[in-house]
Design an enzyme around this catalytic site. Structure first.
Site, PDB file in Angstrom:
ATOM      1  N   CYS A  89      39.485  43.445  49.965  1.00 35.41           N
ATOM      2  CA  CYS A  89      38.439  42.554  50.494  1.00 35.41           C
ATOM      3  C   CYS A  89      37.409  42.140  49.446  1.00 35.41           C
ATOM      4  O   CYS A  89      36.876  41.032  49.497  1.00 35.41           O
ATOM      5  CB  CYS A  89      37.716  43.222  51.667  1.00 35.41           C
ATOM      6  SG  CYS A  89      38.791  44.181  52.768  1.00 35.41           S
ATOM      7  N   CYS A  92      37.081  38.712  47.457  1.00 31.31           N
ATOM      8  CA  CYS A  92      36.473  37.516  48.058  1.00 31.31           C
ATOM      9  C   CYS A  92      35.054  37.782  48.570  1.00 31.31           C
ATOM     10  O   CYS A  92      34.194  36.915  48.495  1.00 31.31           O
ATOM     11  CB  CYS A  92      37.318  37.020  49.230  1.00 31.31           C
ATOM     12  SG  CYS A  92      38.888  36.349  48.700  1.00 31.31           S
ATOM     13  N   HIS A  93      34.835  38.962  49.168  1.00 27.59           N
ATOM     14  CA  HIS A  93      33.534  39.195  49.819  1.00 27.59           C
ATOM     15  C   HIS A  93      32.535  39.894  48.907  1.00 27.59           C
ATOM     16  O   HIS A  93      31.376  40.073  49.305  1.00 27.59           O
ATOM     17  CB  HIS A  93      33.733  40.009  51.106  1.00 27.59           C
ATOM     18  CG  HIS A  93      34.570  39.297  52.128  1.00 27.59           C
ATOM     19  ND1 HIS A  93      34.095  38.243  52.866  1.00 27.59           N
ATOM     20  CD2 HIS A  93      35.864  39.467  52.506  1.00 27.59           C
ATOM     21  CE1 HIS A  93      35.061  37.800  53.680  1.00 27.59           C
ATOM     22  NE2 HIS A  93      36.144  38.524  53.465  1.00 27.59           N
ATOM     23  N   MET A 130      40.789  33.508  55.378  1.00 27.45           N
ATOM     24  CA  MET A 130      40.864  34.964  55.612  1.00 27.45           C
ATOM     25  C   MET A 130      42.296  35.337  55.997  1.00 27.45           C
ATOM     26  O   MET A 130      42.871  34.770  56.922  1.00 27.45           O
ATOM     27  CB  MET A 130      39.900  35.305  56.761  1.00 27.45           C
ATOM     28  CG  MET A 130      40.040  36.712  57.276  1.00 27.45           C
ATOM     29  SD  MET A 130      39.270  37.927  56.196  1.00 27.45           S
ATOM     30  CE  MET A 130      39.472  39.388  57.213  1.00 27.45           C
ATOM     31  N   HIS A 369      37.260  30.602  36.688  1.00 29.02           N
ATOM     32  CA  HIS A 369      38.260  31.673  36.623  1.00 29.02           C
ATOM     33  C   HIS A 369      39.001  31.700  35.286  1.00 29.02           C
ATOM     34  O   HIS A 369      38.755  32.541  34.470  1.00 29.02           O
ATOM     35  CB  HIS A 369      39.239  31.548  37.794  1.00 29.02           C
ATOM     36  CG  HIS A 369      40.165  32.719  37.903  1.00 29.02           C
ATOM     37  ND1 HIS A 369      39.754  33.941  38.399  1.00 29.02           N
ATOM     38  CD2 HIS A 369      41.450  32.885  37.549  1.00 29.02           C
ATOM     39  CE1 HIS A 369      40.757  34.799  38.342  1.00 29.02           C
ATOM     40  NE2 HIS A 369      41.806  34.181  37.832  1.00 29.02           N
ATOM     41  N   HIS A 411      44.930  26.767  38.823  1.00 27.67           N
ATOM     42  CA  HIS A 411      45.121  28.047  38.114  1.00 27.67           C
ATOM     43  C   HIS A 411      45.924  27.761  36.851  1.00 27.67           C
ATOM     44  O   HIS A 411      47.145  27.830  36.852  1.00 27.67           O
ATOM     45  CB  HIS A 411      45.838  29.056  39.017  1.00 27.67           C
ATOM     46  CG  HIS A 411      45.771  30.455  38.474  1.00 27.67           C
ATOM     47  ND1 HIS A 411      46.507  30.874  37.392  1.00 27.67           N
ATOM     48  CD2 HIS A 411      45.034  31.529  38.844  1.00 27.67           C
ATOM     49  CE1 HIS A 411      46.228  32.146  37.128  1.00 27.67           C
ATOM     50  NE2 HIS A 411      45.334  32.566  38.002  1.00 27.67           N
TER      51      HIS A 411
HETATM   52 FE1  DHE Z   1      45.069  37.495  35.836  1.00 27.03          FE
HETATM   53  C1  DHE Z   1      44.405  35.759  32.919  1.00 27.03           C
HETATM   54  C2  DHE Z   1      41.781  37.450  36.604  1.00 27.03           C
HETATM   55  C3  DHE Z   1      45.821  38.733  38.919  1.00 27.03           C
HETATM   56  C4  DHE Z   1      48.345  37.796  34.937  1.00 27.03           C
HETATM   57  N1  DHE Z   1      43.419  36.681  34.963  1.00 27.03           N
HETATM   58  C5  DHE Z   1      43.351  36.020  33.756  1.00 27.03           C
HETATM   59  C6  DHE Z   1      41.988  35.706  33.482  1.00 27.03           C
HETATM   60  C7  DHE Z   1      41.245  36.185  34.518  1.00 27.03           C
HETATM   61  C8  DHE Z   1      42.148  36.805  35.445  1.00 27.03           C
HETATM   62  C9  DHE Z   1      39.753  36.108  34.680  1.00 27.03           C
HETATM   63  C10 DHE Z   1      41.495  34.963  32.250  1.00 27.03           C
HETATM   64  C11 DHE Z   1      41.310  35.911  31.132  1.00 27.03           C
HETATM   65  C12 DHE Z   1      40.887  35.233  29.853  1.00 27.03           C
HETATM   66  O1  DHE Z   1      41.474  34.196  29.507  1.00 27.03           O
HETATM   67  O2  DHE Z   1      39.966  35.709  29.197  1.00 27.03           O
HETATM   68  N2  DHE Z   1      44.006  37.986  37.495  1.00 27.03           N
HETATM   69  C13 DHE Z   1      42.666  37.891  37.589  1.00 27.03           C
HETATM   70  C14 DHE Z   1      42.236  38.313  38.906  1.00 27.03           C
HETATM   71  O3  DHE Z   1      41.054  38.460  39.300  1.00 27.03           O
HETATM   72  C15 DHE Z   1      43.436  38.442  39.733  1.00 27.03           C
HETATM   73  C16 DHE Z   1      43.540  37.205  40.608  1.00 27.03           C
HETATM   74  C17 DHE Z   1      43.459  39.584  40.724  1.00 27.03           C
HETATM   75  C18 DHE Z   1      43.180  40.951  40.155  1.00 27.03           C
HETATM   76  O4  DHE Z   1      42.769  41.822  40.922  1.00 27.03           O
HETATM   77  O5  DHE Z   1      43.356  41.171  38.975  1.00 27.03           O
HETATM   78  C19 DHE Z   1      44.522  38.425  38.663  1.00 27.03           C
HETATM   79  N3  DHE Z   1      46.788  38.164  36.762  1.00 27.03           N
HETATM   80  C20 DHE Z   1      46.858  38.632  38.017  1.00 27.03           C
HETATM   81  C21 DHE Z   1      48.206  39.033  38.346  1.00 27.03           C
HETATM   82  O6  DHE Z   1      48.592  39.558  39.428  1.00 27.03           O
HETATM   83  C22 DHE Z   1      49.076  38.647  37.204  1.00 27.03           C
HETATM   84  C23 DHE Z   1      49.958  37.490  37.640  1.00 27.03           C
HETATM   85  C24 DHE Z   1      49.995  39.740  36.711  1.00 27.03           C
HETATM   86  C25 DHE Z   1      49.320  40.872  36.002  1.00 27.03           C
HETATM   87  O7  DHE Z   1      49.808  41.271  34.960  1.00 27.03           O
HETATM   88  O8  DHE Z   1      48.309  41.363  36.493  1.00 27.03           O
HETATM   89  C26 DHE Z   1      48.024  38.191  36.210  1.00 27.03           C
HETATM   90  N4  DHE Z   1      46.169  36.889  34.220  1.00 27.03           N
HETATM   91  C27 DHE Z   1      47.493  37.153  34.041  1.00 27.03           C
HETATM   92  C28 DHE Z   1      47.901  36.631  32.758  1.00 27.03           C
HETATM   93  C29 DHE Z   1      46.771  36.036  32.188  1.00 27.03           C
HETATM   94  C30 DHE Z   1      45.699  36.215  33.130  1.00 27.03           C
HETATM   95  C31 DHE Z   1      49.309  36.701  32.195  1.00 27.03           C
HETATM   96  C32 DHE Z   1      46.667  35.356  30.826  1.00 27.03           C
HETATM   97  C33 DHE Z   1      47.342  34.050  30.852  1.00 27.03           C
HETATM   98  C34 DHE Z   1      47.248  33.349  29.549  1.00 27.03           C
HETATM   99  O9  DHE Z   1      48.197  32.612  29.231  1.00 27.03           O
HETATM  100  O10 DHE Z   1      46.254  33.491  28.842  1.00 27.03           O
END
Ligand code: DHE
Length: 588
Positions: A89, A92-93, A130, A369, A411
């Protein structure tokens, strides 16, 4: 009664102060028992000149916690409910339940709504976004009953994580003077890939040519991304537990040489890339506490912690937990570009003088983001995802130059740069919430009429896209859809031919990457393309559950045919891949 509460508060405060000082209560009492010394004590002028909160002192307060008519919740349930809340939760919240993309769930709101409303809302969800936690089967009836009761009680406040804690977590495994002064291995570092092994909390270093795992290195929990220093020597991996591991790629065997925790929850790390400042500093941003930390680039020694708590860019109201999302490093000034999600501010943090820190605050849009640079490296484009917009900053002139509506929940990852046959240089983002791919003009000099506008919207396979990729040497634009509900879509990639984008409705080719992996079990989510240094092949992760087989499929960019499948029993939950050269040069 009032006196009793006061007494309780004082005792509580004392216990906290003692705990903060690392003292057991008896030790603290023993130290304070020297009455002679205590009597000699006088308040210093400095002590007398401290702020006195004369207005706040009259604030009406209530004892935090349960009201007499709240439904009961046991300590054990409270703990479990907090766990569920933070996992499902809080995204988002908000951690403090004060609202982010979701509504505020503070007790003034929840007590007004009442138990039954909360229970039904959690069960059925709402079209506004939600999730239907009950009818989807994600939460049981008992859990939902518990969560509804939990929301009627004030939320717990997670601890802060200031410099003493950050410093205490800092470890240098191999000091700089014991590290090599030149590269001691024969790895082709520029074509090395750092691959996130999400659920084992490791990264795999994979050689781009042989496609063999060179080394597996332990990192933080649910490791998230890697970034490489400007020289390409150092690699930084950050886990969701805010632990950063610094890896020296010059050692005989790539080795973790330092580590640190910069908070309790984090997602982003970056290093200084400005000419003259290469490898000097690293920066990481936290979700909790809301702060960023600047560190020494070679040792991770923490230098400066900066809170991001503050006013939203638009209504200018206080936000208690604006998370730090993407961070990039400017090529035009000694600055980090720090995206503060909930306030919608983009901070240009100048690292020239950390004691007299200069920060330019750019009012952009809420819910920033992820994002990346245009092909010139001057303009930075970032998704304000819950506002369906992309904000564009000129990192040379330090100002916002555009704010464009794209599609539902953009995204981009770092986005993709291509030269459009009609519109010139464009940067592209796909969307989580719809099938479109927005192309935004990025060349104000030669194509001013297209700059900072969506010049074309392509139709891809469907929503659920996370990342999009191209390369200056490639004639293709690759779009993943790992979160699409259709298995066929989530396990394949759509590829557009750049030369064909002049057509009215450009068509795409589907690459069945999941099928090409030869894996038949699991969801086989195909995620995040990453090019090799030469720009002639692109790697995709086939992301399965921890106890299932996963793989990386390499595609020949010219022929769009399968070139190789990387399989190894250590390749558990591979997700992000970061080619050292492309990451350090911001090529995407
Ligand atoms: Fe990420 C980048 C946040 C879930 C894989 N992810 C980012 C960035 C943020 C972020 C803020 C940018 C970083 C930067 O450039 O400095 N990610 C989040 C979340 O908050 C989220 C939605 C949920 C969480 O609780 O983490 C989340 N992310 C994921 C995944 O489930 C992914 C698909 C698989 C994993 O490994 O966790 C994932 N995020 C990635 C990847 C990047 C990324 C591969 C970098 C991409 C790139 O090409 O730079």
């Amino acid at each position: 009664m009032g006196g009793m509460i006061r007494y309780g508060l004082i005792l509580g405060g004392l216990a906290l102060a003692m705990a903060g000082a690392g003292l057991a209560p008896t030790a603290a009492l023993a130290q304070s028992s020297d009455k002679a010394d205590v009597k000699k004590h006088q308040t210093s002028p400095g002590g007398q000149y401290q702020p006195s909160l004369d207005v706040l002192k009259d604030l009406g307060v209530q004892i935090p916690g349960r009201k007499p008519d709240d439904p009961l919740i046991s300590q054990q349930e409270f703990q479990r409910a907090t766990n569920i809340y933070f996992q499902r939760c809080a995204g988002c919240h908000g951690v403090l339940r004060k609202g982010a993309t979701g509504k505020a769930l503070t007790t003034d709101v929840t007590r007004e709504l009442g138990y039954e409303h909360l229970r039904d809302f959690i069960t059925y969800g709402s079209p506004a976004g939600m999730p239907n936690w009950g009818t989807s089967g994600d939460l049981s009836k008992q859990d939902i009953d518990m969560m509804a009761r939990y929301l009627l009680i004030d939320p717990p406040q997670p601890p802060e994580f200031g410099m003493p804690k950050i410093r205490a977590s800092w470890k240098v495994h191999i000091p700089v003077d014991q590290r090599p002064t030149k590269k001691m291995n024969d790895l082709d570092l520029d074509n090395l890939f750092s691959v996130t092994l999400r659920d084992t909390g490791e990264i795999a270093l994979i050689d781009g040519a042989s496609k063999k795992i060179v080394k597996i290195i332990k990192t933080g929990y649910a490791v998230h991304i890697s970034r490489t220093s400007a020289s390409g020597r150092y690699l930084f991996a950050i886990g969701r537990d805010a632990k950063i591991v610094l890896i020296d790629l010059w050692m005989k065997e790539a080795t973790a040489v330092a580590e640190i925790k910069i908070g309790s929850e984090a997602r982003s790390v970056e290093t200084s890339k400005m000419k003259g400042w290469e490898d000097k500093y690293a920066i990481a941003g936290a979700y909790w506490p809301p702060q960023f930390v600047i560190m020494d680039g070679a040792t991770l020694e923490p230098k400066k912690v900066v809170s991001t708590r503050g006013m939203t860019y638009d209504t200018q109201e206080y936000h208690p937990e604006p998370r730090v999302a993407a961070i990039v490093s400017s090529h035009y000034h000694p600055e980090f570009v720090v995206n503060v999600k909930e306030t919608g501010n983009i901070l240009l943090v100048n690292y020239e003088d950390l004691d007299n820190l200069k920060i330019t605050t750019i009012a952009a849009e809420r819910f920033l983001h992820d994002g990346g640079f245009d092909a010139s490296g001057r303009y930075y484009l970032v998704a304000a995802n819950a506002r369906n917009k992309v904000a564009i900053v000129d990192t040379k002139e330090s100002k916002l130059v555009g704010l464009v509506e794209t599609g539902t929940t953009p995204h981009p990852g770092r986005g993709a740069n291509i030269v459009h046959p009609k519109y010139g240089p464009v940067w592209a983002t796909s969307h989580l919430g719809d099938e479109t791919i927005a192309l935004i003009g990025t060349d104000p000099e030669n194509h001013p009429e297209h700059a900072w506008k969506v010049v074309q919207s392509l139709e891809g396979q469907g929503g659920g896209s996370l990342f999009i990729k191209s390369h200056p040497k490639s004639g293709h634009l690759y779009v993943d859809t790992p979160l699409n509900p259709e298995a066929e879509v989530s396990s394949s990639i759509a590829v557009f031919k750049v030369a064909e984008l002049t057509q009215d409705e450009p068509e795409y080719t589907v690459l069945p990457i999941g099928e090409w992996s030869g894996i038949s079990e699991g969801a086989r989510r195909v995620v995040q393309g990453e090019f090799n240094k030469a720009g002639d092949e692109i790697w995709f992760s086939v992301w399965n559950a921890k106890d299932q087989e996963s793989a990386i499929v390499v595609v020949d960019d010219k022929t769009l045919k399968k070139k190789a499948v990387i399989k190894d029993k250590r390749l558990i939950t591979p997700t992000g891949k970061f080619n050292v050269y492309n990451t350090r040069e911001d090529i995407y």
